[in-house]
Write an enzyme that holds these catalytic residues in place. Structure first.
Site, PDB file in Angstrom:
ATOM      1  N   ARG A   1       0.885  -1.181   0.000  1.00  7.40           N
ATOM      2  CA  ARG A   1       0.000   0.000   0.000  1.00  7.40           C
ATOM      3  C   ARG A   1       0.913   1.218   0.000  1.00  7.40           C
ATOM      4  O   ARG A   1       1.754   1.369   0.886  1.00  7.40           O
ATOM      5  CB  ARG A   1      -0.906   0.022   1.234  1.00  7.40           C
ATOM      6  CG  ARG A   1      -1.657   1.345   1.364  1.00  7.40           C
ATOM      7  CD  ARG A   1      -2.763   1.319   2.385  1.00  7.40           C
ATOM      8  NE  ARG A   1      -3.894   0.554   1.897  1.00  7.40           N
ATOM      9  CZ  ARG A   1      -5.120   0.603   2.418  1.00  7.40           C
ATOM     10  NH1 ARG A   1      -5.365   1.394   3.445  1.00  7.40           N
ATOM     11  NH2 ARG A   1      -6.091  -0.134   1.933  1.00  7.40           N
TER      12      ARG A   1
ATOM     13  N   HIS B   1      -7.461   0.911  -6.426  1.00 10.28           N
ATOM     14  CA  HIS B   1      -7.636   0.009  -5.276  1.00 10.28           C
ATOM     15  C   HIS B   1      -8.238  -1.286  -5.840  1.00 10.28           C
ATOM     16  O   HIS B   1      -9.406  -1.607  -5.595  1.00 10.28           O
ATOM     17  CB  HIS B   1      -8.547   0.673  -4.242  1.00 10.28           C
ATOM     18  CG  HIS B   1      -8.476   0.057  -2.870  1.00 10.28           C
ATOM     19  ND1 HIS B   1      -7.661  -1.021  -2.575  1.00 10.28           N
ATOM     20  CD2 HIS B   1      -9.124   0.370  -1.707  1.00 10.28           C
ATOM     21  CE1 HIS B   1      -7.816  -1.338  -1.297  1.00 10.28           C
ATOM     22  NE2 HIS B   1      -8.684  -0.513  -0.751  1.00 10.28           N
TER      23      HIS B   1
ATOM     24  N   GLN C   1      -9.924  -4.141  -3.584  1.00 11.54           N
ATOM     25  CA  GLN C   1     -11.221  -3.718  -3.045  1.00 11.54           C
ATOM     26  C   GLN C   1     -12.320  -3.890  -4.092  1.00 11.54           C
ATOM     27  O   GLN C   1     -13.368  -4.491  -3.830  1.00 11.54           O
ATOM     28  CB  GLN C   1     -11.123  -2.227  -2.640  1.00 11.54           C
ATOM     29  CG  GLN C   1     -12.435  -1.635  -2.171  1.00 11.54           C
ATOM     30  CD  GLN C   1     -12.828  -2.124  -0.789  1.00 11.54           C
ATOM     31  OE1 GLN C   1     -12.053  -2.041   0.140  1.00 11.54           O
ATOM     32  NE2 GLN C   1     -14.033  -2.662  -0.657  1.00 11.54           N
TER      33      GLN C   1
ATOM     34  N   ASP D   1     -17.773   6.626  -1.171  1.00 10.39           N
ATOM     35  CA  ASP D   1     -16.468   6.540  -0.489  1.00 10.39           C
ATOM     36  C   ASP D   1     -16.189   7.908   0.115  1.00 10.39           C
ATOM     37  O   ASP D   1     -16.802   8.904  -0.282  1.00 10.39           O
ATOM     38  CB  ASP D   1     -15.384   6.154  -1.516  1.00 10.39           C
ATOM     39  CG  ASP D   1     -14.024   5.875  -0.881  1.00 10.39           C
ATOM     40  OD1 ASP D   1     -13.945   5.778   0.364  1.00 10.39           O
ATOM     41  OD2 ASP D   1     -13.029   5.770  -1.625  1.00 10.39           O
TER      42      ASP D   1
ATOM     43  N   CYS E   1     -16.464   1.054   0.965  1.00  9.20           N
ATOM     44  CA  CYS E   1     -15.259   0.282   1.321  1.00  9.20           C
ATOM     45  C   CYS E   1     -14.787   0.543   2.742  1.00  9.20           C
ATOM     46  O   CYS E   1     -14.053  -0.263   3.296  1.00  9.20           O
ATOM     47  CB  CYS E   1     -14.146   0.577   0.320  1.00  9.20           C
ATOM     48  SG  CYS E   1     -13.582   2.286   0.355  1.00  9.20           S
TER      49      CYS E   1
ATOM     50  N   ARG F   1     -13.571  -9.593   1.350  1.00  9.35           N
ATOM     51  CA  ARG F   1     -12.195  -9.280   0.926  1.00  9.35           C
ATOM     52  C   ARG F   1     -11.289 -10.473   1.183  1.00  9.35           C
ATOM     53  O   ARG F   1     -10.396 -10.776   0.405  1.00  9.35           O
ATOM     54  CB  ARG F   1     -11.689  -8.043   1.676  1.00  9.35           C
ATOM     55  CG  ARG F   1     -12.592  -6.861   1.436  1.00  9.35           C
ATOM     56  CD  ARG F   1     -12.000  -5.641   0.895  1.00  9.35           C
ATOM     57  NE  ARG F   1     -10.627  -5.557   0.573  1.00  9.35           N
ATOM     58  CZ  ARG F   1      -9.835  -4.571   0.973  1.00  9.35           C
ATOM     59  NH1 ARG F   1     -10.306  -3.616   1.734  1.00  9.35           N
ATOM     60  NH2 ARG F   1      -8.583  -4.518   0.567  1.00  9.35           N
TER      61      ARG F   1
HETATM   62  N1   CP Z   1     -11.302  -0.507   2.486  1.00 12.39           N
HETATM   63  C1   CP Z   1     -10.022  -0.512   2.860  1.00 12.39           C
HETATM   64  O1   CP Z   1      -9.095  -0.727   2.054  1.00 12.39           O
HETATM   65  O2   CP Z   1      -9.851  -0.311   4.196  1.00 12.39           O
HETATM   66  P1   CP Z   1      -8.473  -0.100   4.942  1.00 12.39           P
HETATM   67  O3   CP Z   1      -7.954   1.253   4.539  1.00 12.39           O
HETATM   68  O4   CP Z   1      -8.806  -0.162   6.395  1.00 12.39           O
HETATM   69  O5   CP Z   1      -7.521  -1.185   4.535  1.00 12.39           O
HETATM   70  N1  NVA Z   2     -10.456   6.324  -1.335  1.00 13.49           N
HETATM   71  C1  NVA Z   2     -10.026   5.926  -0.031  1.00 13.49           C
HETATM   72  C2  NVA Z   2     -10.138   4.450   0.137  1.00 13.49           C
HETATM   73  C3  NVA Z   2      -9.775   3.940   1.484  1.00 13.49           C
HETATM   74  C4  NVA Z   2      -9.808   2.449   1.588  1.00 13.49           C
HETATM   75  C5  NVA Z   2      -8.606   6.363   0.211  1.00 13.49           C
HETATM   76  O1  NVA Z   2      -7.767   6.245  -0.684  1.00 13.49           O
HETATM   77  O2  NVA Z   2      -8.316   6.844   1.298  1.00 13.49           O
END
Ligand code: CP
Ligand code: NVA
Length: 309
Positions: A108, A135, A138, A227, A267, A293
Site C-alpha cells: 500500500r 484500489h 477492493q 467513499d 469500502c 475481501r
Molecule cells: N477498504 C479498505 O481498504 O480499508 P483499509 O484502509 O482499512 O484497509
Molecule cells: N479512497 C479511499 C479508500 C480507502 C480504503 C482512500 O484512498 O483513502
C-alpha cells in the site's frame, strides 16, 4: 508469476477466473473457523511480505487471514522501519532483498511510480493494496459481493457511484469496462474523472454516464457505492473539498430513487458522505462487503502464483 496492480491490465477471463475460484473456496470452507487452512493449502511454505505506507485496518487484517487460510505465512513491515523509508537503500536493492526472503510482496503506497519501480526489480509477484490511482483488490472483491447478493452477473445491473472520483472509482471504472456494466457517476463539475480515464473508457466501449445531479445518477440503481471525500493520498484543502461535496451525500431521500431492493456498499473508512441511517440501514451490505475481501484476495494471490483452479 503475475502482478496484480491495476484491473485495466488484467484480462476479463482472468478476473472472472478469480471470482469463480473465490466463490468455490468460500463455499468449501463454510464450516471452518478463521485460521483453519483450506484443505489444499495451495501456498503452503510461502512467505508473503506486506508493507503499508498508509494506515489500513481491513486490507491488513483480511490479507493476514487470507494468507493463513492458504497455508502461507505473512509478515507486515512498516515503510518507516525499513532502510528504504528511513535510510537510503534503493528500491532496486530492497526489491532484491524482498525477493530473496519472500515469495510475494503486497504494497500500500502513496506513489504509483513506486509500485512500477518495485515491479521492475522484484523477482516475486507484487499486489497493489491501494495506491493514489487505484484500489484493485477492493473493487474486484466488491464485484464478488454484488453478484453474491444479487445472484446475477454484474453486467445485468445498474451500478451507481456518488462522490469523489478517486482511486476506488478508477478501479470501478476499469471493472465496468472489463465486466461490461452500466456505471452512473454523480460528482461536482470540477471533480469529474480526468480526460485520459474517459478516453480509455470510450476506446474500450465502456458504458459510463456522468451527472451533476445525484438523484439522476441514482435513478433505478441496483447498487449505490460511495467513499469518503478526502482520500489517504489527497492533498489540498480538506474543508473546501468536503464543502464542495455537500450535495453528494447518500441519505434515505436519495436511496428512494433507486430500485426497491437496491444495496448500498462502502469500502470504509467512512465520513460524512453517507448518512448513519443508510450506512446502518436496510440497504447496507457493508459488513458482508468487508468480509468478502478475505475470500477474493485469496484467489487474487493464487492468480499471482499461477495456481488458480
Ligand atoms: N477498504 C479498505 O481498504 O480499508 P483499509 O484502509 O482499512 O484497509
Ligand atoms: N479512497 C479511499 C479508500 C480507502 C480504503 C482512500 O484512498 O483513502
Amino acid at each position: 508469476m503475475k502482478n496484480f496492480i491495476n484491473l485495466k491490465d488484467i484480462s476479463t477471463t482472468d478476473l472472472r477466473k478469480i471470482l469463480n475460484d473465490a466463490k468455490k473456496r468460500k463455499e468449501k470452507r463454510k464450516k471452518l473457523s478463521t485460521l483453519e487452512f483450506d484443505k489444499d493449502q495451495p501456498l503452503k511454505g510461502k512467505l508473503l511480505i506486506q508493507m503499508y505506507e498508509k494506515p489500513s485496518s481491513r486490507t491488513r487484517l483480511s490479507f493476514h487471514i487470507a494468507i493463513n487460510q492458504l497455508g502461507a505465512n505473512s509478515i507486515t513491515v512498516k515503510a518507516s522501519e525499513l532502510h528504504l523509508g528511513k535510510g537510503d537503500e534503493s528500491i532496486a536493492d530492497t526489491a532484491k532483498i524482498l525477493s530473496t526472503y519472500g515469495d510475494g510482496f503486497l504494497l500500500r503506497t502513496d506513489s504509483d511510480k513506486k509500485i512500477e519501480d518495485f515491479s521492475k526489480s522484484l523477482k516475486i509477484p507484487i499486489i497493489n493494496l491501494l495506491s493514489p490511482s487505484s484500489h484493485p483488490c477492493q473493487v474486484l472483491s466488491d464485484i464478488f459481493t454484488v453478484e453474491e447478493i444479487k445472484k446475477k452477473p454484474i453486467s445485468k445491473l445498474n451500478i451507481c457511484w456518488i462522490g469523489d472520483c478517486n482511486n476506488v472509482l478508477n478501479s470501478l471504472i476499469a471493472a465496468s469496462v472489463k465486466f461490461k456494466f452500466n456505471l452512473n457517476i454523480a460528482c461536482p463539475k470540477n471533480y469529474r474523472p480526468p480526460n485520459f480515464v474517459m478516453e480509455w473508457v470510450k476506446k474500450n466501449k465502456g458504458k459510463i454516464n456522468i451527472f451533476n445531479d445525484p438523484k439522476k445518477a441514482a435513478k433505478n440503481a441496483d447498487v449505490v457505492f460511495s467513499d469518503k471525500v478526502f482520500s489517504l493520498n489527497d492533498k489540498g484543502n480538506k474543508a473546501k473539498k468536503i464543502k464542495d461535496f455537500k450535495n453528494y451525500r447518500v441519505n434515505s431521500k436519495l436511496m428512494k430513487f433507486t430500485r426497491p431492493n437496491s444495496i448500498f456498499l462502502h469500502c470504509l473508512p467512512r465520513g460524512n458522505e453517507v448518512s448513519e441511517e443508510v450506512f446502518l440501514g436496510k440497504h447496507s451490505r457493508v459488513w458482508q462487503q468487508a468480509l468478502n475481501r478475505v475470500h477474493v484476495q485469496k484467489s487474487i494471490m493464487l492468480y499471482s502464483f499461477g495456481k488458480l483452479g
